[in-house]
Design a protein around this motif. Structure first.
Motif, PDB file in Angstrom:
ATOM      1  N   LYS A  28     -38.088 100.987 -69.885  1.00 11.26           N
ATOM      2  CA  LYS A  28     -36.982 100.250 -70.501  1.00 11.26           C
ATOM      3  C   LYS A  28     -36.113 101.234 -71.285  1.00 11.26           C
ATOM      4  O   LYS A  28     -36.348 101.502 -72.463  1.00 11.26           O
ATOM      5  N   THR A  29     -35.112 101.779 -70.615  1.00 12.45           N
ATOM      6  CA  THR A  29     -34.311 102.842 -71.224  1.00 12.45           C
ATOM      7  C   THR A  29     -32.833 102.476 -71.382  1.00 12.45           C
ATOM      8  O   THR A  29     -32.097 103.169 -72.073  1.00 12.45           O
ATOM      9  N   ASP A  30     -32.394 101.402 -70.731  1.00  7.23           N
ATOM     10  CA  ASP A  30     -30.974 101.043 -70.779  1.00  7.23           C
ATOM     11  C   ASP A  30     -30.635 100.293 -72.057  1.00  7.23           C
ATOM     12  O   ASP A  30     -31.501  99.655 -72.680  1.00  7.23           O
ATOM     13  N   GLU A  31     -29.370 100.361 -72.458  1.00  8.12           N
ATOM     14  CA  GLU A  31     -28.840  99.556 -73.555  1.00  8.12           C
ATOM     15  C   GLU A  31     -27.542  98.931 -73.091  1.00  8.12           C
ATOM     16  O   GLU A  31     -26.806  99.516 -72.304  1.00  8.12           O
ATOM     17  N   LYS A  32     -27.262  97.724 -73.557  1.00  8.85           N
ATOM     18  CA  LYS A  32     -26.005  97.059 -73.229  1.00  8.85           C
ATOM     19  C   LYS A  32     -25.761  95.955 -74.241  1.00  8.85           C
ATOM     20  O   LYS A  32     -26.695  95.468 -74.896  1.00  8.85           O
ATOM     21  N   GLY A  33     -24.506  95.583 -74.368  1.00  6.95           N
ATOM     22  CA  GLY A  33     -24.195  94.421 -75.177  1.00  6.95           C
ATOM     23  C   GLY A  33     -24.621  93.171 -74.439  1.00  6.95           C
ATOM     24  O   GLY A  33     -24.290  92.970 -73.270  1.00  6.95           O
ATOM     25  N   LEU A  34     -25.379  92.324 -75.100  1.00  5.34           N
ATOM     26  CA  LEU A  34     -25.981  91.150 -74.467  1.00  5.34           C
ATOM     27  C   LEU A  34     -25.149  89.890 -74.681  1.00  5.34           C
ATOM     28  O   LEU A  34     -24.515  89.716 -75.721  1.00  5.34           O
ATOM     29  N   PHE A 153     -13.632  85.802 -69.512  1.00  6.22           N
ATOM     30  CA  PHE A 153     -13.373  86.685 -70.651  1.00  6.22           C
ATOM     31  C   PHE A 153     -14.600  87.531 -70.978  1.00  6.22           C
ATOM     32  O   PHE A 153     -14.500  88.743 -71.188  1.00  6.22           O
ATOM     33  N   LEU A 154     -15.763  86.895 -71.032  1.00  7.06           N
ATOM     34  CA  LEU A 154     -16.979  87.634 -71.368  1.00  7.06           C
ATOM     35  C   LEU A 154     -17.290  88.699 -70.319  1.00  7.06           C
ATOM     36  O   LEU A 154     -17.765  89.790 -70.656  1.00  7.06           O
ATOM     37  N   ILE A 176     -25.665  79.739 -68.697  1.00 10.72           N
ATOM     38  CA  ILE A 176     -27.060  80.181 -68.695  1.00 10.72           C
ATOM     39  C   ILE A 176     -27.273  81.263 -67.643  1.00 10.72           C
ATOM     40  O   ILE A 176     -27.945  82.271 -67.882  1.00 10.72           O
ATOM     41  N   GLU A 177     -26.686  81.070 -66.475  1.00  7.99           N
ATOM     42  CA  GLU A 177     -26.829  82.055 -65.405  1.00  7.99           C
ATOM     43  C   GLU A 177     -26.172  83.388 -65.763  1.00  7.99           C
ATOM     44  O   GLU A 177     -26.669  84.451 -65.412  1.00  7.99           O
ATOM     45  N   ALA A 178     -25.047  83.330 -66.474  1.00  5.49           N
ATOM     46  CA  ALA A 178     -24.325  84.553 -66.829  1.00  5.49           C
ATOM     47  C   ALA A 178     -24.974  85.304 -67.984  1.00  5.49           C
ATOM     48  O   ALA A 178     -24.749  86.514 -68.153  1.00  5.49           O
ATOM     49  N   ALA A 179     -25.783  84.616 -68.791  1.00  2.00           N
ATOM     50  CA  ALA A 179     -26.359  85.219 -69.990  1.00  2.00           C
ATOM     51  C   ALA A 179     -27.466  86.214 -69.658  1.00  2.00           C
ATOM     52  O   ALA A 179     -28.109  86.139 -68.612  1.00  2.00           O
TER      53      ALA A 179
END
Length: 204
Positions: A28-34, A153-154, A176-179
């Protein structure tokens, strides 16, 4: 089996679990805005979201809150942020109360759309590491906002490392699917059903 044998078995079991866990964590090395969704009939959706906002504040990370429905009463989290942490967290209460209290659909739609415009402004600002859209799911449920506009937009405009938290019951399935992270609060028992009103420090 002696106590020493039991302790040795326990330690060996925990060592095996730790090795397996470490192996998983190493991948688990990735980072992203959730995109984070808190939904469900149970209590705690906004409370959990504010917990993350306070974590951001504690780490010195700029953040923001837009409240879509709530607004008719003072809350502890809003009062604390405005009085003590306004330099770290912008707080905008854009609603005028729950929909059954306002009883003015046109006004509710107008306020929800104004709240969404403010939300977009705050999300676009890459300085904000987390933006909480409190009770936006209610506005989406009643079609005060266009769900496709929110999802587009997201997907297209949210900065890569910005977290966006969306709370409220009845989150729509496409959201929910996009989250990236979805938690459904399940109602098991609530004092309201026993005639106990909302209480300071628990609900607000």
């Amino acid at each position: 089996m002696t106590d020493a044998d039991d302790t040795a078995r326990h330690n060996a079991k925990m060592a095996k679990k730790k090795a397996a866990r470490d192996k998983i964590m190493a991948t688990k090395t990735d980072e992203k805005g959730l995109i984070i969704v808190h939904t469900g009939k149970g209590k705690g959706k906004s409370s959990a979201a504010f917990g993350m906002i306070f974590r951001c504040i504690a780490h010195g990370m700029p953040c923001a809150v837009v409240q879509f429905i709530k607004g008719g009463m003072s809350t502890g989290e809003r009062d604390l942020i405005l009085s003590t942490f306004s330099d770290k967290c912008a707080f905008h209460t854009m609603g005028e109360g729950f929909t059954w209290e306002t009883q003015d659909k046109d006004r509710d739609i107008e306020m929800a759309q104004a709240a969404w415009e403010k939300a977009k402004e705050l999300i676009r600002d890459p300085a904000n590491k987390m933006v909480l859209l409190d009770e936006i799911n209610i506005a989406l449920r009643y079609d005060y906002l266009n769900l496709e506009d929110v999802l587009t937009f997201l997907a297209d405009e949210k900065p890569e490392m910005t977290h966006v938290v969306l709370t409220g019951r009845n989150a729509k399935e496409p959201l929910i699917e996009a989250a990236d992270l979805v938690t459904e609060m399940e109602l098991v028992k609530h004092p309201f059903r026993a005639g106990i009103k909302a209480q300071i420090g628990v609900e607000y």
